[in-house]
Write a protein that holds these residues in place. Structure first.
Motif, PDB file in Angstrom:
ATOM      1  N   UNK A  41      51.911  44.954 -17.434  1.00 46.52           N
ATOM      2  CA  UNK A  41      51.800  44.274 -19.064  1.00 46.52           C
ATOM      3  C   UNK A  41      51.280  43.242 -19.487  1.00 46.52           C
ATOM      4  N   UNK A  42      51.463  41.934 -18.329  1.00 44.08           N
ATOM      5  CA  UNK A  42      50.499  40.491 -18.562  1.00 44.08           C
ATOM      6  C   UNK A  42      48.965  40.361 -17.875  1.00 44.08           C
ATOM      7  N   UNK A  43      48.139  40.630 -18.349  1.00 42.85           N
ATOM      8  CA  UNK A  43      46.656  40.245 -19.435  1.00 42.85           C
ATOM      9  C   UNK A  43      46.241  40.359 -16.952  1.00 42.85           C
ATOM     10  N   UNK A  44      46.488  41.103 -16.737  1.00 45.49           N
ATOM     11  CA  UNK A  44      45.865  40.520 -15.281  1.00 45.49           C
ATOM     12  C   UNK A  44      45.116  41.931 -14.401  1.00 45.49           C
ATOM     13  N   UNK A  45      44.471  41.363 -13.340  1.00 43.13           N
ATOM     14  CA  UNK A  45      44.028  42.524 -12.933  1.00 43.13           C
ATOM     15  C   UNK A  45      43.668  41.765 -11.292  1.00 43.13           C
ATOM     16  N   UNK A  46      43.931  42.770 -10.423  1.00 40.31           N
ATOM     17  CA  UNK A  46      43.236  42.259  -8.642  1.00 40.31           C
ATOM     18  C   UNK A  46      42.820  43.509  -8.278  1.00 40.31           C
ATOM     19  N   UNK A  47      41.507  42.945  -7.703  1.00 38.23           N
ATOM     20  CA  UNK A  47      40.839  43.415  -6.412  1.00 38.23           C
ATOM     21  C   UNK A  47      40.711  42.897  -4.848  1.00 38.23           C
ATOM     22  N   UNK A  48      40.219  43.693  -4.616  1.00 43.87           N
ATOM     23  CA  UNK A  48      40.288  43.155  -3.154  1.00 43.87           C
ATOM     24  C   UNK A  48      38.887  43.643  -2.621  1.00 43.87           C
ATOM     25  N   UNK A  49      38.422  41.940  -2.241  1.00 40.84           N
ATOM     26  CA  UNK A  49      36.503  42.112  -1.969  1.00 40.84           C
ATOM     27  C   UNK A  49      36.424  41.738  -0.758  1.00 40.84           C
ATOM     28  N   UNK A  50      35.316  43.060  -0.334  1.00 38.46           N
ATOM     29  CA  UNK A  50      35.102  43.001   1.551  1.00 38.46           C
ATOM     30  C   UNK A  50      33.865  41.720   1.202  1.00 38.46           C
ATOM     31  N   UNK A  51      33.599  41.439   2.404  1.00 42.47           N
ATOM     32  CA  UNK A  51      31.878  40.857   2.885  1.00 42.47           C
ATOM     33  C   UNK A  51      31.795  40.653   4.282  1.00 42.47           C
ATOM     34  N   UNK A  52      30.079  40.808   4.669  1.00 46.38           N
ATOM     35  CA  UNK A  52      30.594  40.714   6.110  1.00 46.38           C
ATOM     36  C   UNK A  52      30.766  39.260   6.801  1.00 46.38           C
ATOM     37  N   UNK A  53      30.949  39.743   7.437  1.00 49.55           N
ATOM     38  CA  UNK A  53      31.756  38.261   8.263  1.00 49.55           C
ATOM     39  C   UNK A  53      30.775  37.705   8.947  1.00 49.55           C
ATOM     40  N   UNK A  54      30.045  36.576   8.738  1.00 49.59           N
ATOM     41  CA  UNK A  54      29.370  35.717   9.725  1.00 49.59           C
ATOM     42  C   UNK A  54      29.770  35.161  10.631  1.00 49.59           C
ATOM     43  N   UNK A  55      30.501  34.922  11.610  1.00 50.56           N
ATOM     44  CA  UNK A  55      30.703  34.345  12.638  1.00 50.56           C
ATOM     45  C   UNK A  55      30.840  35.975  13.981  1.00 50.56           C
ATOM     46  N   UNK A  56      31.343  36.777  13.222  1.00 58.22           N
ATOM     47  CA  UNK A  56      31.842  38.118  14.105  1.00 58.22           C
ATOM     48  C   UNK A  56      30.538  39.556  12.999  1.00 58.22           C
ATOM     49  N   UNK A  57      30.002  40.022  13.767  1.00 55.71           N
ATOM     50  CA  UNK A  57      28.811  40.050  13.403  1.00 55.71           C
ATOM     51  C   UNK A  57      29.203  42.149  13.316  1.00 55.71           C
ATOM     52  N   UNK A  58      29.307  42.489  12.725  1.00 54.54           N
ATOM     53  CA  UNK A  58      29.770  43.807  12.773  1.00 54.54           C
ATOM     54  C   UNK A  58      31.078  44.129  11.785  1.00 54.54           C
ATOM     55  N   UNK A  59      31.587  43.166  11.182  1.00 52.74           N
ATOM     56  CA  UNK A  59      33.313  42.971  10.892  1.00 52.74           C
ATOM     57  C   UNK A  59      32.586  42.595   9.281  1.00 52.74           C
ATOM     58  N   UNK A  60      33.874  42.742   9.383  1.00 50.65           N
ATOM     59  CA  UNK A  60      33.852  42.994   7.452  1.00 50.65           C
ATOM     60  C   UNK A  60      35.171  41.287   6.860  1.00 50.65           C
ATOM     61  N   UNK A  61      35.010  40.207   6.659  1.00 46.74           N
ATOM     62  CA  UNK A  61      35.841  39.625   5.753  1.00 46.74           C
ATOM     63  C   UNK A  61      36.501  40.232   4.196  1.00 46.74           C
ATOM     64  N   UNK A  62      37.414  39.689   4.025  1.00 43.28           N
ATOM     65  CA  UNK A  62      38.742  40.772   2.799  1.00 43.28           C
ATOM     66  C   UNK A  62      39.406  39.705   2.326  1.00 43.28           C
ATOM     67  N   UNK A  63      39.547  39.426   1.263  1.00 39.90           N
ATOM     68  CA  UNK A  63      40.121  38.847   0.020  1.00 39.90           C
ATOM     69  C   UNK A  63      40.456  39.359  -1.239  1.00 39.90           C
ATOM     70  N   UNK A  64      41.862  39.114  -1.818  1.00 37.23           N
ATOM     71  CA  UNK A  64      42.279  39.632  -2.537  1.00 37.23           C
ATOM     72  C   UNK A  64      42.236  38.335  -4.169  1.00 37.23           C
ATOM     73  N   UNK A  65      41.314  39.089  -4.752  1.00 32.06           N
ATOM     74  CA  UNK A  65      41.027  38.050  -6.411  1.00 32.06           C
ATOM     75  C   UNK A  65      42.122  38.822  -7.236  1.00 32.06           C
ATOM     76  N   UNK A  66      42.212  37.548  -7.538  1.00 32.74           N
ATOM     77  CA  UNK A  66      43.242  37.995  -8.962  1.00 32.74           C
ATOM     78  C   UNK A  66      42.755  36.946  -9.936  1.00 32.74           C
TER      79      UNK A  66
END
Length: 1313
Positions: free
Chosen positions: A1232-1257
């Protein structure tokens, strides 16, 4: 499409609201038919008490008259003048002896009017010995039948204090009469029925205008005395000119209903019958008014005697005692009928005018009609029912009476039982001899109602040639389809398990008549014609061959693709009984059986579980017929399964499950109604166990590739979906599932049309497939069939004699005669965990299973069993040599017969009996949902008003504009790792699916509402969910990556357990190489290399169509109303489908694929032309493709690379492109609303080998509204990877599930809400 459309209400709550309501009212409902809402079984038969099991006759009548004419008894003082008439004769008008003989002859004539066939014996002024001799003689000759003893003692003293009656010469205690009515009867007299004129202390009336034998007159000449008594009442003055002399001249005969006297007699019979039926207890009414014609007449007349004699202070008595009836309201109707008749007498007699018939019956039918029309649901039975019975005798009122009777019977089984207890059966049976066409529809309806409640009437119909009436109706092309349907049902009952009925209907050409109507447009007629055919040749070889000559089986094939599931089911039933005939087989009949079997096999993936269950039963008939062939096939398959290195894919886990040590304690799952067996209820212990077996070894860092070689056969991988009651089955669910996958990785559809020499192999594969059916009822029945044959195969394969107990553990290699079974030299004994194979037949009482108990097993078997480590109840590696101890030499023939009975006896679906319930229930009644005053209707109106309110409020918030969407309004820990989330469109409920269970949360209150197991095998996962009928009574559809679809109801319901409505194999060709792989989230890996998309679905409520696709090369369209596949649209790509979206108004389907292409299909076009557009602008896995639902709506698609593209389906290129952040792993678009949300993954700088994520709207223009970041604890430690997200269909709410079990809901700022 026959969808359940609901009429919109007349009321509205304003313009916009009313329009919204109309939208909801006009939407069809999916899976709400009777087959979904009730169990497929017949109704419990009511105990039928209407049939008189001990019908009797009065065969002899003793007329004992002690009148002593001319001499008054000494103890009675008579008035002057006095009542003198005896049997309407004045004894003083002739000589004493002649008077006595004339009175005796007259009394006999009066009785003969009621029972002309009895033997009459007069005993006039007898002695004791004469009476004794008479009674002894009559009793002896009557045998078990009744004798009537009539005693008139007007010429002798009154009975003594001891109850002795007087005859001549001396006192004799012959028959205790009326003075004993209140005293206990001797045991020998308890079966006596007695009628007496008055109490012991009363005197008979002596009014000169009345006869002296007033009581006898009432019993034998009721109309005459009733008219005389009526004329003596004061009210008769209102009818001038009527005198006692005039009533003697009433024209007509008592047995001619067209004359005044006959009509009065008819009305009198109807009224007295009605009074008795309304006042007496049912069993007493049956005994006195239905068991014996003479007794019934006397008791009807006794009711008149009570009325007349009570007016003269006399109380007639009876044994058994009757309740008082003299004040009943129906007597007023009698007085009116007499009044109307007598008022016409002067003109009829003097002027010869025509007699006007009484309006009595017409008025009583009107009263009955008022009761039917105006009455409430729970009420007393209608008083007029016995009168309707009498009216059936009249041609004038018959049509109307039958119509009203049919409407009464339509009220339900209780009404049918009531009508039968009144005595309607012989009347409607007799009417079948009528040739009047106008009666046909009414009689067919009435008989359908009777047979739906009491099918035992089949014998009566055949005996009276009633079946011929219905054969002619069914063959009549001018009869409406509805009535031919009822006729087909009636004939189906006549031939059901009744050989005489089958023979009679076969001679009446029933098969040819049915075959002509197989393709009638009326679905219910097609269904019952097929059931009728299936029943006529069930265990009746003559009818089967008649069907073969008429190519009946080939004509039935067309119904296997009928749009109505019940019709398909009926056709499967008919073909199943066709091949299930137990007669000897010829080459011709075997060929026919093979043909039928292969046609039936095409229904393996039918969308209706009712059809598939009937399919299993139909194939089980074939299995019984060709048992030895199937035993051979079973042994081959079991051998293949053992030797092929492909166990259950327990270790190939899908999704990102964390190890169990990090998981929460598993809560207790709610029981599920459809899963009564062990496959359903997952306990804490075995759920934990399955989680343990299925968890990935995260530390290894490598994903597990799917290949037969690297899968383990560890017995610890036993499924929570093991066979029901593990001890009972030789072949467990896992074994069968493995067999199924071993036998062929290719589509089962390719099995159709093979050569006949491998028909048994193909049918075995079909049964293996059905044993893994997602619907428990289907799989359970298929498991029974497979295990029956497995048991039989192992019994047949064992050696006949075993030498000594030492040789039990080892044996020489198998000889060629034991059909390919091999005996392992080491560790070959069966596992000790399993009990005797005979437990397979534990529900068959007649099976001699006690000898199968393996009591002769050596003590060292247990140690050998420890080496045996396949999955829990895999087929043993040895022949079953221990089943019948070492000395058992009995031939297996008896065992085979018993086993055959075991399969066929248990193979019942109840479909035909369930279908018959339709005719027992009201068919004229307005359905509850259409009844404006019903509770169901009110609830529906409330729900639709709620929906309108939700739409309007959500729209208001969206119109204000959304600047931020990060207010967390709900956070809770889910029992499992969320893999799919779905908001309910109108209630504050969110469904959260983990791998194989579903949890429901109230996101407003923060409460958990429900949690239950989905029932999918442990190597599969839920990949999609949809709410069906979201606007009304919601159902939840779940799709798993093995292609199975399940639909649930009663979820989040505190009063009921969740229940599976239906389940079917939505996609049968899921590619095993891309299913079930661990998918690691990485922006550096191409998504298409990380495993499949599982199963993706899209639901169209407006059309009831379900689009399914995923790890296949087609888009399969299911029509949920028909429960069948409508289309298989080829995708034209070598990649899986990752997203589906459809628009019912434009008939478009948009698919996003793993190769980055967006494909548009028009489902109205031919399969070769339906792909109308292909967009190849994305270069990577499409996360989401969405088709806007308005006429000018565009396609919006997003790939993992973050490029958002808008396409106009009419244009070859994108009309707009937005670039957002790369590394998308999940995305959803608000409808209904003009919106979309997505999950973005990127490498974590502090902890190598792990991933950081956030949700962007983002908004529709690609502008970032806000981010939701997941940091918690010291130095921003990661909480858990996001596994799924979804928008609410109306509210601006976003649900997010993460791998650490948490589920969150975000919304706009509180001040806006």
């Amino acid at each position: 499409m026959e969808a359940e459309m609901l009429q919109s209400p007349l009321l509205g709550v304003g313009g916009e609201e009313e329009e919204s309501d109309l939208t909801d009212w006009n939407l069809p409902l999916a899976f709400m038919k009777k087959r979904h809402c009730e169990k497929i079984e017949g109704s419990k038969s009511l105990a039928q008490s209407w049939r008189m099991k001990d019908r009797m006759k009065t065969v002899s009548v003793a007329l004992v008259l002690c009148l002593n004419v001319g001499v008054d008894p000494p103890d009675v003082v008579k008035t002057t003048p006095c009542a003198r008439l005896e049997c309407w004769i004045d004894p003083l008008s002739m000589g004493p002896q002649k008077a006595l003989e004339t009175i005796g002859a007259n009394l006999q004539k009066q009785y003969e009017n009621w029972q002309p066939r009895a033997r009459y014996k007069q005993s006039l002024d007898p002695t004791v010995d004469e009476v004794k001799k008479l009674c002894t003689s009559l009793r002896r000759n009557a045998k078990e039948e009744r004798v009537l003893f009539h005693y008139n003692g007007h010429g002798v003293p009154r009975p003594t204090v001891n109850g002795e009656i007087w005859v001549f010469n001396k006192v004799a205690a012959i028959n205790p009469n009326h003075p004993l009515a209140q005293m206990p009867l001797p045991p020998s007299m308890k079966n006596c029925i007695q009628l007496a004129a008055c109490e012991a202390s009363e005197l008979l009336p002596m009014i000169p205008d009345l006869p002296a034998d007033l009581f006898t007159s009432c019993l034998t000449t009721p109309i005459k005395i009733a008219l005389r008594w009526f004329c003596m009442q004061k009210s008769v003055r209102l009818v001038p000119g009527v005198t006692l002399d005039l009533i003697e001249k009433i024209p007509g005969r008592l047995n001619d209903r067209r004359t005044p006297l006959g009509e009065l007699n008819w009305i009198f019979t109807a009224i007295t019958d009605t009074i008795a039926w309304n006042v007496l207890p049912r069993d007493l009414f049956q005994k006195l008014f239905r068991q014996d014609l003479l007794v019934a007449s006397l008791f009807r007349n006794f009711l008149l005697a009570e009325r007349i004699m009570r007016s003269y202070n006399c109380t007639p008595v009876s044994s058994p005692r009757l309740p008082p009836t003299y004040m009943h309201a129906m007597w007023q109707a009698w007085d009116l009928a007499v009044d109307i008749c007598l008022s016409q007498l002067p003109t009829i007699i003097e002027e010869g005018t025509a007699f006007r018939h009484s309006p009595f019956f017409a008025e009583q039918l009107t009263a009955f009609q008022v009761w039917l029309t105006m009455g409430v649901e729970n009420r007393n039975p209608p008083e007029q029912l016995p009168i309707v019975l009498q009216v059936l005798l009249s041609q004038v009122h018959r049509l109307r009476a039958l119509d009203l009777l049919g409407r009464f019977l339509d009220l339900g089984p209780w009404a049918v039982s009531l009508a039968l207890s009144v005595g309607i059966f012989p009347y409607v049976l007799k009417l079948l001899q009528s040739s009047a066409r106008e009666l046909r529809p009414l009689l067919v309806f009435i008989w359908a109602k009777i047979l739906a409640v009491d099918s035992s009437c089949q014998a009566d119909l055949v005996k009276d040639n009633g079946h011929k009436y219905f054969l002619s109706v069914l063959a009549d092309p001018y009869m409406p389809a509805e009535h031919r349907t009822m006729t087909a049902f009636i004939l189906a009952v006549i031939v059901n398990s009744y050989n005489t009925g089958q023979e009679a209907c076969l001679q009446g050409n029933l098969i040819a008549i049915c075959l002509e109507q197989l393709n009638d447009p009326h679905p219910l007629l097609r269904q019952w014609v097929a059931i009728c055919l299936g029943r006529i040749w069930q265990n009746f070889d003559s009818a089967r061959w008649c069907g073969v000559r008429d190519s009946a089986h080939e004509k039935l094939y067309s119904l296997l693709s009928d749009p109505i599931p019940e019709v398909r089911c009926a056709a499967v039933f008919a073909l199943g009984t066709f091949v299930g005939n137990s007669a000897e087989r010829t080459d011709h009949s075997t060929t026919i059986d093979h043909n039928v079997a292969m046609m039936l096999a095409q229904l393996i993936n039918d969308g209706s579980p009712v059809v598939r269950k009937e399919l299993v039963v139909a194939l089980s008939h074939l299995v019984v017929q060709y048992e030895s062939n199937f035993c051979t096939v079973a042994l081959q398959f079991m051998e293949e399964e053992k030797n092929y290195p492909l166990p259950s894919p327990a270790t190939t886990e899908c999704g990102n499950l964390t190890p169990v040590r990090d998981g929460p304690c598993t809560p207790r799952l709610r029981p599920v109604s459809s899963y009564g067996n062990i496959r359903a209820v997952t306990t804490v212990r075995n759920l934990n166990k399955s989680l343990q077996n299925l968890s990935l070894n995260e530390e290894s860092g490598g994903s597990v590739a799917f290949s037969p070689g690297n899968l383990s056969t560890s017995s610890s991988a036993s499924s929570t979906l093991g066979s029901p009651e593990n001890e009972e089955y030789l072949l467990s669910f896992e074994t069968i599932d493995k067999m199924r996958r071993v036998s062929s990785y290719s589509s089962l559809n390719s099995l159709i049309g093979v050569s006949f020499n491998s028909v048994y192999t193909q049918i075995w594969r079909v049964l293996l497939h059905l044993a893994a059916d997602p619907y428990p009822d289907v799989s359970d029945v298929a498991m029974k069939v497979l295990n029956s044959i497995a048991y039989k195969a192992t019994v047949n394969a064992r050696p006949q004699r075993i030498l000594d107990s030492a040789s039990l553990t080892q044996s020489a290699p198998a000889s060629p005669t034991n059909k390919g079974m091999h005996i392992h030299q080491v560790g070959g004994s069966p596992p000790t965990a399993s009990t005797s194979i005979s437990s397979l037949t534990n529900d068959v009482t007649k099976q001699p299973v006690s000898r199968d108990i393996p009591s002769a097993r050596p003590s060292n078997v247990g140690n050998l069993g420890a080496q045996y480590t396949p999955h829990s109840h895999q087929f043993p590696r040895t022949r079953k040599m221990f089943d019948k101890g070492p000395d058992q030499t009995t031939d297996d023939a008896d065992d085979a017969v018993g086993h055959k009975i075991f399969i066929s006896a248990t193979m019942q679906t109840g479909f035909c009996d369930w279908s018959a319930k339709y005719f027992a229930q009201p068919v004229m009644k307005i359905p509850e949902e259409h009844d404006l005053e019903s509770q169901t209707r009110k609830e529906r109106e409330w729900r639709f008003l709620r929906n309108t309110r939700v739409r309007k409020q959500a729209q208001k918030i969206i119109q204000k504009g959304i600047s931020r969407l990060d207010d967390q309004i709900f956070l809770n820990r889910n029992p499992g790792v969320p893999s799919v989330v779905k908001f309910h469109p109108f209630t504050p409920c969110i469904a959260v699916a983990d791998k194989d269970s579903i949890c429901f949360w109230d996101w407003e209150k923060g409460e958990k509402l429900d949690y239950f197991h989905n029932g999918n095998p442990r190597y599969t996962r839920i990949t999609a969910m949809e709410y069906l009928n979201g606007q009304d009574c919601s159902l939840l559809l779940t799709a798993t990556d093995d292609g199975a679809i399940r639909v649930w109801k009663n979820f989040a319901d505190l009063e009921k357990n969740p229940e599976m409505v239906t389940a079917w194999q939505g996609l049968s060709d899921m590619l095993p190489t891309t299913r079930g792989l661990a998918r690691r989230v990485s922006i550096y890996l191409d998504r298409s290399k990380q495993g499949g998309a599982g199963m993706v679905v899209d639901w169209e409520q407006e059309t009831g169509l379900l689009m399914t696709s995923g790890d296949v090369r087609i888009i399969r369209v299911w029509d949920t109303d028909r429960e069948m596949k409508v289309q298989d649209i080829p995708t034209g790509a070598d990649s899986c489908v990752t997203s589906l979206s459809c628009d019912s108004h434009r008939s478009l389907i948009v698919a996003g694929l793993g190769d980055g292409s967006i494909r548009v299909y028009d489902r109205r076009m031919a399969l070769s032309e339906c792909r109308v557009m292909t967009y190849r602008e994305h270069t990577a896995w499409v996360v989401k493709a969405y088709l806007q639902k308005h006429p000018e709506g565009n396609i919006m698609s997003v790939s993992v690379n973050g490029d958002v593209r808008f396409f106009d389906p009419r244009m070859p290129e994108s009309v707009k492109v937005l670039q957002i952040v790369k590394g998308l792993t999940a995305l959803d678009i608000h409808p209904q609303a003009s919106l979309f949300a997505c999950v973005v993954s990127f490498p974590c700088v502090q902890f190598s080998g792990s991933m950081n994520q956030f949700t962007a709207i983002y908004n529709g223009n690609g502008e970032l509204i806000n981010n939701i970041k997941y940091y918690d604890g010291f130095m921003g430690q990661r909480v858990g990877a996001i596994s799924c997200l979804a928008f609410h269909p109306h509210w601006p709410h976003l649900a997010v599930g993460s791998n650490d079990y948490y589920i969150s809901v975000y919304s706009v700022e509180k001040r806006i809400r």
